[in-house]
Motif scaffolding. Structure first.
Motif, short mmCIF file in Angstrom:
data_model
loop_
_atom_site.label_atom_id
_atom_site.label_comp_id
_atom_site.label_asym_id
_atom_site.label_seq_id
_atom_site.Cartn_x
_atom_site.Cartn_y
_atom_site.Cartn_z
N SER A 1 -5.65 -15.04 -47.41
CA SER A 1 -6.44 -13.86 -46.71
C SER A 1 -7.73 -14.33 -46.49
N ASN A 2 -8.49 -15.23 -47.15
CA ASN A 2 -9.81 -15.68 -47.01
C ASN A 2 -9.90 -16.76 -45.79
N VAL A 3 -8.68 -16.95 -44.95
CA VAL A 3 -9.10 -17.94 -44.15
C VAL A 3 -8.31 -17.29 -42.72
N PRO B 1 -7.41 -22.56 -30.17
CA PRO B 1 -7.60 -24.00 -30.00
C PRO B 1 -8.89 -23.90 -28.60
N LYS B 2 -8.79 -22.82 -27.79
CA LYS B 2 -9.69 -22.90 -26.58
C LYS B 2 -10.99 -22.47 -26.95
N THR B 3 -11.19 -21.45 -27.76
CA THR B 3 -12.39 -20.85 -28.15
C THR B 3 -13.20 -21.50 -29.32
N LYS B 4 -12.50 -22.04 -30.29
CA LYS B 4 -13.00 -22.59 -31.49
C LYS B 4 -13.42 -21.44 -32.43
N LYS B 5 -13.09 -20.07 -32.07
CA LYS B 5 -13.39 -19.07 -33.07
C LYS B 5 -12.31 -18.60 -33.74
N PRO B 6 -12.47 -17.98 -34.94
CA PRO B 6 -11.25 -17.51 -35.61
C PRO B 6 -10.53 -16.41 -34.96
N THR B 7 -9.14 -16.22 -34.99
CA THR B 7 -8.53 -15.25 -34.38
C THR B 7 -7.31 -14.58 -34.93
N ARG B 8 -6.78 -13.95 -34.47
CA ARG B 8 -5.56 -13.28 -35.16
C ARG B 8 -4.32 -14.05 -34.71
N VAL B 9 -3.26 -14.07 -35.14
CA VAL B 9 -2.01 -14.50 -34.85
C VAL B 9 -0.85 -13.57 -34.39
N GLY B 10 -0.22 -13.93 -33.44
CA GLY B 10 0.80 -12.99 -33.13
C GLY B 10 2.16 -13.81 -32.71
N GLY C 1 -1.56 -28.52 -41.11
CA GLY C 1 -2.12 -29.04 -39.92
C GLY C 1 -2.75 -28.08 -39.01
N ASP C 2 -2.90 -26.70 -39.44
CA ASP C 2 -3.54 -25.89 -38.58
C ASP C 2 -4.87 -26.01 -38.82
N LEU C 3 -5.67 -25.67 -37.48
CA LEU C 3 -7.16 -25.57 -37.83
C LEU C 3 -7.75 -24.16 -38.43
N VAL C 4 -8.44 -23.84 -39.45
CA VAL C 4 -8.69 -22.69 -39.92
C VAL C 4 -10.14 -22.64 -40.25
N GLN C 5 -10.70 -21.15 -40.35
CA GLN C 5 -12.03 -21.30 -40.78
C GLN C 5 -12.01 -20.31 -41.85
N VAL C 6 -12.94 -20.40 -43.00
CA VAL C 6 -13.28 -19.53 -44.15
C VAL C 6 -13.87 -18.36 -43.49
N ILE C 7 -13.39 -17.15 -43.92
CA ILE C 7 -13.95 -15.75 -43.37
C ILE C 7 -14.40 -14.96 -44.46
#
Length: 119
Positions: free
Chosen positions: A76-78, A83-92, A7-13
């Motif tokens: 590792s490819n995503v 949710p705020k900036t709609k950019k890929p980010t790291r998770v903590g 259900g998470d929104l991810v981006q292919v990097i």
């Protein structure tokens, strides 16, 4: 603890760019997480064609032919999308105290780290 969940929104990097027919830069929701193989199935990403043998159902309708559906890609490819900036980010993860029915319990909660311009 899994950084990416269903259900998470991810981006292919990684991979080929969209101009070259690849999927890099595409965003989509995670349909399925295959933890034992470290892979995820993302909606609208990594389409493959599958040839299915022609068969018949109980009602007599024909099945089979050429189908297209999403194939799994390595986790590792995503990257998770903030949710705020709609950019890929790291998770903590951070530990929060949650009170439920009068019982206090410490739980680890995911949060999106600050997404920078270099990601």
């Amino acid at each position: 603890m899994a950084k990416i969940k269903k259900g998470d929104l991810v981006q292919v990097i990684s991979g080929a760019t969209q101009a070259r027919g690849g999927d890099r830069g595409k965003q989509g929701k995670v349909i399925e997480v295959l933890t034992e193989r470290n892979r995820v199935v993302v909606e609208g990403v990594n389409y493959v064609t599958k040839h299915v043998k022609v068969g018949q159902t109980q009602r007599g309708t024909k099945t089979g032919g050429i189908e297209t559906h999403e194939a799994p890609i390595h986790i590792s490819n995503v990257a998770l999308v903030d949710p705020k900036t709609k950019k890929p980010t790291r998770v903590g993860h951070k530990v929060e105290t949650v009170e439920k029915d009068g019982v206090k319990k410490q739980v680890r909660v995911r949060y999106a780290k600050k997404s920078g311009e270099n990601l």
